[in-house]
Design a protein around this motif. Sequence first.
Motif, PDB file in Angstrom:
ATOM      1  N   PRO A  58      61.091  39.650  35.565  1.00 42.85           N
ATOM      2  CA  PRO A  58      59.999  40.606  35.367  1.00 42.85           C
ATOM      3  C   PRO A  58      58.638  39.954  35.580  1.00 42.85           C
ATOM      4  O   PRO A  58      58.455  38.766  35.307  1.00 42.85           O
ATOM      5  CB  PRO A  58      60.156  41.051  33.914  1.00 42.85           C
ATOM      6  CG  PRO A  58      61.416  40.469  33.412  1.00 42.85           C
ATOM      7  CD  PRO A  58      61.896  39.454  34.380  1.00 42.85           C
ATOM      8  N   ALA A  59      57.687  40.747  36.054  1.00 42.57           N
ATOM      9  CA  ALA A  59      56.350  40.238  36.362  1.00 42.57           C
ATOM     10  C   ALA A  59      55.518  39.975  35.119  1.00 42.57           C
ATOM     11  O   ALA A  59      54.513  39.295  35.194  1.00 42.57           O
ATOM     12  CB  ALA A  59      55.629  41.218  37.282  1.00 42.57           C
ATOM     13  N   GLY A  60      55.884  40.511  33.981  1.00 42.59           N
ATOM     14  CA  GLY A  60      55.115  40.285  32.758  1.00 42.59           C
ATOM     15  C   GLY A  60      54.130  41.396  32.493  1.00 42.59           C
ATOM     16  O   GLY A  60      54.407  42.560  32.738  1.00 42.59           O
ATOM     17  N   ALA A  61      52.936  41.021  32.019  1.00 43.56           N
ATOM     18  CA  ALA A  61      51.942  41.993  31.554  1.00 43.56           C
ATOM     19  C   ALA A  61      51.592  43.050  32.590  1.00 43.56           C
ATOM     20  O   ALA A  61      51.344  44.196  32.245  1.00 43.56           O
ATOM     21  CB  ALA A  61      50.688  41.269  31.105  1.00 43.56           C
ATOM     22  N   GLY A  62      51.562  42.691  33.874  1.00 46.77           N
ATOM     23  CA  GLY A  62      51.233  43.662  34.916  1.00 46.77           C
ATOM     24  C   GLY A  62      52.340  44.641  35.199  1.00 46.77           C
ATOM     25  O   GLY A  62      52.136  45.700  35.765  1.00 46.77           O
ATOM     26  N   GLY A  63      53.567  44.289  34.802  1.00 40.55           N
ATOM     27  CA  GLY A  63      54.713  45.158  34.994  1.00 40.55           C
ATOM     28  C   GLY A  63      55.262  45.125  36.406  1.00 40.55           C
ATOM     29  O   GLY A  63      54.772  44.419  37.275  1.00 40.55           O
ATOM     30  N   ASP A  64      56.305  45.881  36.609  1.00 40.64           N
ATOM     31  CA  ASP A  64      56.976  46.012  37.897  1.00 40.64           C
ATOM     32  C   ASP A  64      57.055  47.486  38.253  1.00 40.64           C
ATOM     33  O   ASP A  64      57.077  48.346  37.366  1.00 40.64           O
ATOM     34  CB  ASP A  64      58.392  45.426  37.816  1.00 40.64           C
ATOM     35  CG  ASP A  64      58.376  43.932  37.577  1.00 40.64           C
ATOM     36  OD1 ASP A  64      58.059  43.193  38.521  1.00 40.64           O
ATOM     37  OD2 ASP A  64      58.662  43.500  36.446  1.00 40.64           O
ATOM     38  N   LEU A  65      57.120  47.764  39.547  1.00 41.11           N
ATOM     39  CA  LEU A  65      57.213  49.140  40.039  1.00 41.11           C
ATOM     40  C   LEU A  65      58.594  49.360  40.626  1.00 41.11           C
ATOM     41  O   LEU A  65      59.092  48.519  41.386  1.00 41.11           O
ATOM     42  CB  LEU A  65      56.141  49.400  41.094  1.00 41.11           C
ATOM     43  CG  LEU A  65      54.699  49.184  40.629  1.00 41.11           C
ATOM     44  CD1 LEU A  65      53.739  49.303  41.811  1.00 41.11           C
ATOM     45  CD2 LEU A  65      54.336  50.167  39.540  1.00 41.11           C
TER      46      LEU A  65
END
Length: 108
Positions: free
Chosen positions: A21-28
């Motif tokens: 997972p990308a973390g705080a920025g999230g994933d799309l």
Amino acid sequence: MATLTAQTSQVTGTTLTPATPAGAGGDLVPVGSHVIVRNGSGASINVTIETPGNDTYGQARPDIVTAVAAGAVAKFGPFAPDLADPITGLVKIICSATASVELRVVAF
């Protein structure tokens, strides 16, 4: 933030490639997909599905937050179109931790 492509499966079996997972920025992820979260860490994490837009009273729609216990595997989805960002057409997922956490995005 990363855009994750849904993997498809075959009758003969498919090895699903994990993503961190990308973390705080999230994933799309795409509408209609499913996300399998494997929490290999020693503590519970939260998986947040951002909910865009407002309800009929002008209030922000609440995000969907689900705890995934340490060592657990959880499946989310399929994601409905109303969960997608109106500009990108993608659904945003945020994991509260990334170490020892894996995502697998699948189109069933």
